[in-house]
Write a protein that holds these residues in place. Structure first.
Motif, PDB file in Angstrom:
ATOM      1  N   THR A 100       3.433   9.942 -14.187  1.00 41.05           N
ATOM      2  CA  THR A 100       4.808   9.653 -13.754  1.00 41.05           C
ATOM      3  C   THR A 100       5.764   9.549 -14.930  1.00 41.05           C
ATOM      4  O   THR A 100       6.962   9.364 -14.738  1.00 41.05           O
ATOM      5  N   GLY A 101       5.229   9.640 -16.158  1.00 45.49           N
ATOM      6  CA  GLY A 101       6.093   9.605 -17.334  1.00 45.49           C
ATOM      7  C   GLY A 101       6.378   8.220 -17.870  1.00 45.49           C
ATOM      8  O   GLY A 101       7.234   8.048 -18.732  1.00 45.49           O
ATOM      9  N   ILE A 125      14.897  -4.051 -16.101  1.00 49.08           N
ATOM     10  CA  ILE A 125      14.176  -3.466 -14.984  1.00 49.08           C
ATOM     11  C   ILE A 125      12.667  -3.632 -15.177  1.00 49.08           C
ATOM     12  O   ILE A 125      12.149  -3.397 -16.275  1.00 49.08           O
ATOM     13  N   PHE A 126      11.950  -4.022 -14.100  1.00 51.85           N
ATOM     14  CA  PHE A 126      10.509  -4.223 -14.165  1.00 51.85           C
ATOM     15  C   PHE A 126       9.847  -3.599 -12.943  1.00 51.85           C
ATOM     16  O   PHE A 126      10.509  -3.260 -11.963  1.00 51.85           O
ATOM     17  N   GLN A 173       8.435   5.232  -8.573  1.00 56.31           N
ATOM     18  CA  GLN A 173       8.140   3.892  -9.054  1.00 56.31           C
ATOM     19  C   GLN A 173       9.155   2.892  -8.506  1.00 56.31           C
ATOM     20  O   GLN A 173      10.363   3.046  -8.718  1.00 56.31           O
ATOM     21  N   ARG A 174       8.681   1.885  -7.783  1.00 61.06           N
ATOM     22  CA  ARG A 174       9.559   0.818  -7.305  1.00 61.06           C
ATOM     23  C   ARG A 174       9.890  -0.111  -8.461  1.00 61.06           C
ATOM     24  O   ARG A 174       9.022  -0.471  -9.261  1.00 61.06           O
ATOM     25  N   LYS A 234       0.836  -1.202   0.000  1.00 62.34           N
ATOM     26  CA  LYS A 234       0.000   0.000   0.000  1.00 62.34           C
ATOM     27  C   LYS A 234       0.871   1.253   0.000  1.00 62.34           C
ATOM     28  O   LYS A 234       0.537   2.259  -0.641  1.00 62.34           O
ATOM     29  N   LEU A 235       1.978   1.199   0.728  1.00 64.33           N
ATOM     30  CA  LEU A 235       2.912   2.319   0.722  1.00 64.33           C
ATOM     31  C   LEU A 235       3.514   2.497  -0.669  1.00 64.33           C
ATOM     32  O   LEU A 235       3.677   3.638  -1.147  1.00 64.33           O
ATOM     33  N   ASP A 236       3.839   1.388  -1.334  1.00 63.11           N
ATOM     34  CA  ASP A 236       4.393   1.474  -2.693  1.00 63.11           C
ATOM     35  C   ASP A 236       3.407   2.134  -3.650  1.00 63.11           C
ATOM     36  O   ASP A 236       3.788   2.975  -4.483  1.00 63.11           O
TER      37      ASP A 236
END
Length: 313
Positions: free
Chosen positions: A279-280, A178-179, A167-168, A155-157
């Protein structure tokens, strides 16, 4: 590593110069309690005598080579046999299909848990883990930017992504791609690197899933004998809750609102994909032509119309 033998060879070649006298105490203090030891080919390195257990090795070193050992400290080692087929607990012979499950079993069943949480009663093997449990379970996950607290890390993410544009990411350990999450990494490893454990084939159609849960959902949805029907159209599914989700299209329910541009969506997943505009980043990327899409419905329609042949060949 692609298999257990590659991992063993890598360890021997790349980490043979590690100072164990400094390394082991540091690991014990931090998180790896106790030390894990692969005993697949256990033997005395001084005389090459093969031995069955860690206890036999200790007894051999004391009796034959005259070394001292403080038996009051116990063994302080988790022995395991590293192989790709089946992981067996060497302390009670329970069997598991992955190392993580076996290790969790060993921590729960074969280690003294003397540190007790006074709030909920759960016990832990050291003060570090107890403090971590209190922080996560009874204090919450705090956003370092706005100080808002959440009861779960995911939820924090999501909060960081939606509100702060953070973005994590997760990295593939085979090619460093990267994913966004671990599930996408599994999909990538199955399709790009042909890792067999992430290529579960449906028995009824050409569909391939990366997890047993995803395959179960697919089979229940499309191949189950139990069918739930929409009373407004011909849509059918083997999963009851999908009918409720489907009916939102008929009634135009859009209960998920973007906090930035106030656009509304019928599913939380579509809202999450939409947030990539702010967020792009694109929400979904086609694996065939690398075209980006901001929501799942547009992406699915594109795959069916443009790449249907590629999906099943």
């Amino acid at each position: 590593m692609k298999d257990c033998e590659a991992l063993k060879n890598h360890t021997v070649v790349s980490h043979k110069s590690i100072d164990l006298h400094a390394f082991i105490p540091q690991r014990i203090i931090s998180k790896d309690i106790p030390v894990k030891m692969d005993i697949t080919d256990l033997c005395c390195k001084s005389c090459n005598v093969p031995l069955a257990t860690v206890e036999d090795l200790i007894a051999h070193i004391v009796a034959i080579h005259g070394q001292e050992y403080d038996y009051s400290a116990g063994v302080c080692v988790f022995p395991f046999i590293l192989n790709k087929d089946l992981f067996q607990c060497m302390l009670c012979n329970d069997k598991y299909d992955n190392f993580t499950s076996m290790l969790g079993h060993m921590y729960k069943k074969h280690i003294e848990r003397a540190y007790i949480c006074q709030i909920c009663g759960n016990s832990f093997i050291d003060q570090v883990r107890l403090n971590r449990h209190i922080s996560y379970s009874h204090v919450g996950h705090r956003c370092k930017i706005c100080l808002k607290i959440f009861d779960a890390s995911h939820k924090l993410d999501k909060h960081k992504q939606r509100i702060h544009g953070i973005q994590r990411t997760v990295e593939c350990n085979l090619c460093s791609s990267i994913f966004e999450n671990q599930y996408q990494v599994k999909v990538h490893m199955g399709k790009v690197h042909n890792v067999e454990r992430y290529k579960i084939k449906c028995e009824h159609c050409p569909k391939i899933c990366t997890t047993k849960g995803a395959m179960l959902l697919h089979v229940q949805s499309l191949h189950s004998d139990v069918r739930f029907e929409c009373d407004l159209c011909e849509y059918k599914t083997g999963i009851k809750w999908r009918i409720k989700l489907h009916k939102r299209k008929h009634f135009g329910e859009k209960n998920y609102v973007c906090s930035i541009c106030t656009r509304r969506f019928g599913r939380s997943s579509n809202l999450s994909a939409h947030m990539k505009i702010h967020t792009g980043n694109f929400g979904r990327v086609c694996r065939w032509c690398r075209q980006g899409f901001i929501d799942s419905e547009t992406f699915d329609r594109h795959e069916k119309e443009s790449h249907y042949f590629n999906q099943y060949n």
